[in-house]
Design an enzyme around this catalytic site. Structure first.
Site, PDB file in Angstrom:
ATOM      1  CE  LYS A  64      -3.561  -2.439   2.013  1.00 47.68           C
ATOM      2  NZ  LYS A  64      -4.239  -2.383   3.304  1.00 47.68           N
ATOM      3  CG  HIS A 117       1.107  -9.594  17.782  1.00 46.98           C
ATOM      4  ND1 HIS A 117       0.971  -9.915  19.044  1.00 46.98           N
ATOM      5  CD2 HIS A 117       2.415  -9.348  17.219  1.00 46.98           C
ATOM      6  CE1 HIS A 117       2.611 -10.646  18.777  1.00 46.98           C
ATOM      7  NE2 HIS A 117       3.133 -10.240  18.095  1.00 46.98           N
TER       8      HIS A 117
END
Length: 127
Positions: free
Chosen positions: A60, A112
């Site tokens: 991206k 995470h």
């Protein structure tokens, strides 16, 4: 100068079947980014989910999406201080250099928790 920014999130549980399949790991991950065999299933899933999110975030930031290169050409390693860094090879490196020249820096942050992994990537062109 900032060339591009990318962010991606991945559901950790999605990677359980990947962890159990060596074919999936070798298809999407570089040989330099493997978690210890002694790690538990949850840890392995978090490890691979965060790195997959980084690959997506890189694509991206580059502005191409995952097109023109293989995901295993983009991988996470650690510097001398254990800070994660993105390395690129092959077509991914060629595309990066075509867009940014040879003087660039890729910044990456990984995170995470039990259910989700997140990665944030900034590609900086060095003047």
């Amino acid at each position: 100068m900032i060339f591009g920014v990318g962010c991606d999130i991945a559901k950790v549980s999605r990677f359980e079947k990947w962890v159990l399949s060596k074919d999936m790991i070798s298809r999407f991950y570089n040989e330099n980014e493997h978690v210890s065999e002694n790690a538990g299933l949850q840890r392995k899933c978090e490890f691979y989910a965060s790195r997959f999110a980084a690959k997506e975030a890189f694509s991206k930031a580059l502005g191409t999406g995952i097109r023109g290169f293989n995901l295993n050409e983009v991988f996470i390693s650690k510097d001398d201080n254990e800070k994660p860094e993105i390395k690129v090879l092959g077509n991914a490196k060629k595309m990066l250099e075509e867009k940014c020249g040879e003087k660039y820096k890729i910044h990456v942050s990984l995170s995470h928790e039990k259910e989700y992994a997140l990665a944030f990537v900034v590609i900086e062109i060095i003047a």
